[in-house]
Design a protein around this motif. Sequence first.
Motif, PDB file in Angstrom:
ATOM      1  N   LEU A 153      43.679 -15.360  -8.064  1.00 48.20           N
ATOM      2  CA  LEU A 153      42.638 -15.521  -6.654  1.00 48.20           C
ATOM      3  C   LEU A 153      43.783 -15.038  -5.549  1.00 48.20           C
ATOM      4  CD1 LEU A 153      41.502 -19.226  -7.162  1.00 48.20           C
ATOM      5  CD2 LEU A 153      40.249 -16.882  -7.565  1.00 48.20           C
ATOM      6  N   PHE A 154      45.175 -15.239  -5.676  1.00 49.63           N
ATOM      7  CA  PHE A 154      46.187 -15.039  -4.558  1.00 49.63           C
ATOM      8  C   PHE A 154      45.764 -13.405  -4.397  1.00 49.63           C
ATOM      9  CE2 PHE A 154      49.735 -12.888  -3.132  1.00 49.63           C
ATOM     10  CZ  PHE A 154      50.196 -13.719  -2.045  1.00 49.63           C
ATOM     11  N   TYR A 155      46.026 -12.621  -5.480  1.00 52.11           N
ATOM     12  CA  TYR A 155      46.036 -11.196  -5.249  1.00 52.11           C
ATOM     13  C   TYR A 155      44.813 -10.677  -4.953  1.00 52.11           C
ATOM     14  CZ  TYR A 155      50.588 -11.387  -7.552  1.00 52.11           C
ATOM     15  OH  TYR A 155      52.238 -11.686  -7.611  1.00 52.11           O
ATOM     16  N   ARG A 156      43.636 -11.203  -5.754  1.00 51.79           N
ATOM     17  CA  ARG A 156      42.275 -10.809  -5.142  1.00 51.79           C
ATOM     18  C   ARG A 156      41.896 -10.857  -4.007  1.00 51.79           C
ATOM     19  NH1 ARG A 156      37.574 -14.508  -6.974  1.00 51.79           N
ATOM     20  NH2 ARG A 156      38.226 -15.274  -5.001  1.00 51.79           N
ATOM     21  N   ASN A 157      42.347 -12.081  -3.269  1.00 47.74           N
ATOM     22  CA  ASN A 157      42.164 -12.291  -1.808  1.00 47.74           C
ATOM     23  C   ASN A 157      42.886 -11.571  -0.542  1.00 47.74           C
ATOM     24  OD1 ASN A 157      40.364 -14.125  -2.895  1.00 47.74           O
ATOM     25  ND2 ASN A 157      41.363 -15.965  -2.337  1.00 47.74           N
ATOM     26  N   VAL A 158      43.966 -11.172  -1.062  1.00 49.25           N
ATOM     27  CA  VAL A 158      44.874 -10.514  -0.445  1.00 49.25           C
ATOM     28  C   VAL A 158      44.210  -9.090  -0.458  1.00 49.25           C
ATOM     29  CG1 VAL A 158      47.043  -9.324   0.101  1.00 49.25           C
ATOM     30  CG2 VAL A 158      47.010 -11.933  -0.239  1.00 49.25           C
ATOM     31  N   PHE A 159      44.061  -8.483  -1.570  1.00 51.97           N
ATOM     32  CA  PHE A 159      43.258  -7.133  -1.726  1.00 51.97           C
ATOM     33  C   PHE A 159      41.971  -7.066  -0.945  1.00 51.97           C
ATOM     34  CE2 PHE A 159      41.583  -3.380  -3.375  1.00 51.97           C
ATOM     35  CZ  PHE A 159      42.667  -2.604  -3.489  1.00 51.97           C
ATOM     36  N   ASN A 160      41.513  -8.231  -0.896  1.00 54.16           N
ATOM     37  CA  ASN A 160      39.907  -7.982  -0.422  1.00 54.16           C
ATOM     38  C   ASN A 160      40.322  -7.743   1.088  1.00 54.16           C
ATOM     39  OD1 ASN A 160      37.174  -8.671  -0.418  1.00 54.16           O
ATOM     40  ND2 ASN A 160      37.381 -10.286   1.056  1.00 54.16           N
TER      41      ASN A 160
END
Length: 334
Positions: free
Chosen positions: A218-225
């Motif tokens: 969730l952390f990485y996915r949201n930062v990449f978003n």
Amino acid sequence: MAQSPTGGHSVALPGRAWHPRGVTAVDDSLDVRLLLDLESVVEAELSRHLAMHKPWNPHDYVPWDEGRNFAFLGGEDWSPEQQRYSQAARSSLFVNLLTEDNLPSYHHEIAGMFGRDGAWGTWVGRWTAEENRHAVAIRDYLVVTRAVDPVALEEARMVHMTEGFHAVHPGLLHGVAYVSFQELATRVSHRNTGAATGDPLAEQLFQRIALDENLHMLFYRNVFNAALEHSPDSAMRAITETVRDFAMPGNGIEGFGRKSMEIAVAGIYDLRQHIDEVLMPVLRYWRIFERNDFGPEGELARQELATFLEGLQVQATRFDDRREAMALRLGWTD
């Protein structure tokens, strides 16, 4: 990767002026601009992570009363009749632990991308500490229960950690895109590995680890978003190349080819799961095939991704059709 935080934990950031990886503020490379411009997103996501994470202790999941000394201390060394679970489950346990063992290399890669200051650096430390807990818990569990050969496990660890891990595609966008998919893939693998053992305690342990991996995703996915909003064309190219060249971080383990086939044939982690449970959920969250903010380069990368995914679906169907035959090739008769 960009949901707004829901938690109340604040992030203590270093008081000194922050320049990522020692560069000066006049450096205008895309990586540096992303590190600076997404700092507030990372801080918010770190706060959300700390609010959602539930502390746990590896020793709570290990059946210590099953343990006994090995021959060095006057006990009995491991022998094959002591092993537990199916061959596929043991292969998955072996690969999952060695993957977690290689944390120093992953820390080196991610600290090189993110730096050690500000919210990025705080995340690097927190993520590393949480990941290390996984290797501690799995190794203790396997050694105490003697589910796999501990000598073979240690010998493989030495080789695998000596070789280390090197990212296929360097750079911040590729790195965050990769871990967005990889953390979710690891969650699926851990969850299914626990189930494959048929052991309630092992399943409970791997479900606990899978929860951590999901929060990391969730952390990485949201930062990449947020990175997609910042630099859509460059981010889209990173996604396409990451999906196209994706390999799990344990792919350098000796004998990985056969072990990964056993794992796939047993349905612990196969190509269909990779598509349906890893790639597509993340791509849907990023709205990759609905976005209208790509320029010519981003559109080209998106079309390449669509074409690649079509081919991957064909491969997955072919694998599903051949699963029974491959089980026979592996010598599985039940």
